[in-house]
Motif scaffolding. Structure first.
Motif, PDB file in Angstrom:
ATOM      1  N   ARG A   1       0.767  -1.266  -0.090  1.00 23.46           N
ATOM      2  CA  ARG A   1      -0.074  -0.027  -0.006  1.00 23.46           C
ATOM      3  C   ARG A   1       0.840   1.277  -0.070  1.00 23.46           C
ATOM      4  O   ARG A   1       1.622   1.486   1.059  1.00 23.46           O
TER       5      ARG A   1
ATOM      6  N   ASP B   1      -0.453   4.405  -0.523  1.00 24.10           N
ATOM      7  CA  ASP B   1      -1.079   5.475  -0.130  1.00 24.10           C
ATOM      8  C   ASP B   1      -1.060   6.186   1.124  1.00 24.10           C
ATOM      9  O   ASP B   1      -1.869   7.168   1.476  1.00 24.10           O
ATOM     10  N   ASP B   2      -0.169   5.488   2.144  1.00 26.65           N
ATOM     11  CA  ASP B   2      -0.094   6.227   3.365  1.00 26.65           C
ATOM     12  C   ASP B   2       0.150   7.696   3.277  1.00 26.65           C
ATOM     13  O   ASP B   2       1.266   7.701   2.607  1.00 26.65           O
TER      14      ASP B   2
ATOM     15  N   LEU C   1      -0.643  10.389   2.328  1.00 23.67           N
ATOM     16  CA  LEU C   1      -1.214  11.167   1.334  1.00 23.67           C
ATOM     17  C   LEU C   1      -1.980  12.414   1.905  1.00 23.67           C
ATOM     18  O   LEU C   1      -2.513  12.446   2.858  1.00 23.67           O
TER      19      LEU C   1
ATOM     20  N   VAL D   1       0.559  13.193  -7.071  1.00 22.82           N
ATOM     21  CA  VAL D   1       0.227  11.772  -7.258  1.00 22.82           C
ATOM     22  C   VAL D   1       0.543  11.007  -8.407  1.00 22.82           C
ATOM     23  O   VAL D   1       0.192  11.840  -9.385  1.00 22.82           O
TER      24      VAL D   1
ATOM     25  N   LEU E   1      -3.473  15.758  -6.068  1.00 19.05           N
ATOM     26  CA  LEU E   1      -4.577  15.368  -5.009  1.00 19.05           C
ATOM     27  C   LEU E   1      -5.307  16.415  -4.460  1.00 19.05           C
ATOM     28  O   LEU E   1      -4.815  17.436  -3.909  1.00 19.05           O
TER      29      LEU E   1
ATOM     30  N   LEU F   1      -9.482  13.988  -0.069  1.00 19.96           N
ATOM     31  CA  LEU F   1      -9.690  12.683   0.373  1.00 19.96           C
ATOM     32  C   LEU F   1     -10.811  12.496   1.161  1.00 19.96           C
ATOM     33  O   LEU F   1     -11.207  13.534   1.839  1.00 19.96           O
TER      34      LEU F   1
ATOM     35  N   VAL G   1     -10.784   9.248  -3.415  1.00 19.48           N
ATOM     36  CA  VAL G   1     -10.093  10.536  -3.571  1.00 19.48           C
ATOM     37  C   VAL G   1     -10.476  11.165  -4.994  1.00 19.48           C
ATOM     38  O   VAL G   1     -10.760  10.751  -5.691  1.00 19.48           O
TER      39      VAL G   1
ATOM     40  N   ARG H   1      -8.247   5.546  -3.218  1.00 23.87           N
ATOM     41  CA  ARG H   1      -6.660   5.720  -2.734  1.00 23.87           C
ATOM     42  C   ARG H   1      -5.651   4.748  -2.822  1.00 23.87           C
ATOM     43  O   ARG H   1      -4.579   4.965  -3.073  1.00 23.87           O
ATOM     44  N   SER H   2      -6.163   3.606  -2.831  1.00 21.42           N
ATOM     45  CA  SER H   2      -5.056   2.471  -3.309  1.00 21.42           C
ATOM     46  C   SER H   2      -4.565   2.392  -4.727  1.00 21.42           C
ATOM     47  O   SER H   2      -3.585   1.873  -4.827  1.00 21.42           O
TER      48      SER H   2
ATOM     49  N   LEU I   1      -3.332   4.928  -6.034  1.00 15.77           N
ATOM     50  CA  LEU I   1      -2.203   6.139  -5.738  1.00 15.77           C
ATOM     51  C   LEU I   1      -1.094   5.969  -5.265  1.00 15.77           C
ATOM     52  O   LEU I   1      -0.965   5.050  -4.302  1.00 15.77           O
ATOM     53  N   SER I   2       0.038   6.507  -5.682  1.00 11.94           N
ATOM     54  CA  SER I   2       1.345   6.673  -4.987  1.00 11.94           C
ATOM     55  C   SER I   2       1.699   8.074  -4.840  1.00 11.94           C
ATOM     56  O   SER I   2       1.447   8.655  -5.857  1.00 11.94           O
TER      57      SER I   2
END
Length: 197
Positions: free
Chosen positions: A139, A141-142, A144, A150, A164, A167, A173, A190-191, A193-194
């Protein structure tokens, strides 16, 4: 369990399944002088190397993400290595036959010093990667925050970078993508995204 023939379970298949279960559940406990090391694999051979290292009794970790691949005008969502051509291996240099890792099918080499001894990964790095996975996938997306750049990892907008905007608590998002001179809002989970590098 992996079954070779009806009713026959090999010791290698049991070890491999236990290794995969340990990594899926959480960080395998490092005992004694065990440390994480980095193996460089042959192109597109990360899973092959993981399978053959597991068959030899080595514990490994291959962080994976979900991403969209475009080919021949089609989109396909697949699991792909977070670090292509790299795989983490637990070794005790005093106990394990670590030279056999280099000759394992799918492995190109171990990262070593000038004198040929493997270099351990700094403590806590692999454990933090395992902690950020949901058992199978990483994961990213922590942490953000609104206004952050992103990268979209999956879906029809894969590989695009945007801003972004919002949220919500349900994991949805809103990302603004710059297209044809205007900001286009896109709603995603959101998963997908990075953070953009």
């Amino acid at each position: 369990m992996t079954v070779m023939a009806p009713g026959i379970i090999t010791p290698a298949s049991v070890r491999r399944e236990l290794t995969m279960l340990q990594v899926a559940v959480g960080s395998p406990a490092l005992a004694g002088n065990e440390r994480w090391f980095l193996a460089h694999t042959q192109p597109k051979s990360e899973q092959r190397a993981e399978l053959h290292l597991g068959a030899q009794g080595f514990r490994t970790y291959l962080p994976q993400i979900q991403k969209t691949v475009r080919h021949a005008r089609q989109l396909r969502t697949v699991q792909a290595p977070l670090f292509p051509r790299y795989l983490f291996v637990i070794l005790d240099l005093g106990r394990d036959r670590w030279l056999s890792v280099r000759s394992t099918i799918g492995v190109s080499r171990l990262f070593t010093t000038q004198d040929g001894r493997p270099v351990p990964v700094p403590s806590g790095i692999v454990e933090s990667l395992i902690g950020r996975s949901d058992g199978e996938l990483m994961r990213l997306d922590d942490g953000l925050v609104a206004g952050q750049q992103v990268r979209i990892l999956s879906g029809p907008f894969a590989d695009l970078v945007g801003t972004l905007e919002r949220l919500d608590g349900a994991g949805r998002v809103k990302v603004l993508l710059e297209m044809m001179g205007t900001a286009v809002p896109v709603m995603l989970h959101r998963s997908a995204l990075s953070p953009a590098a």
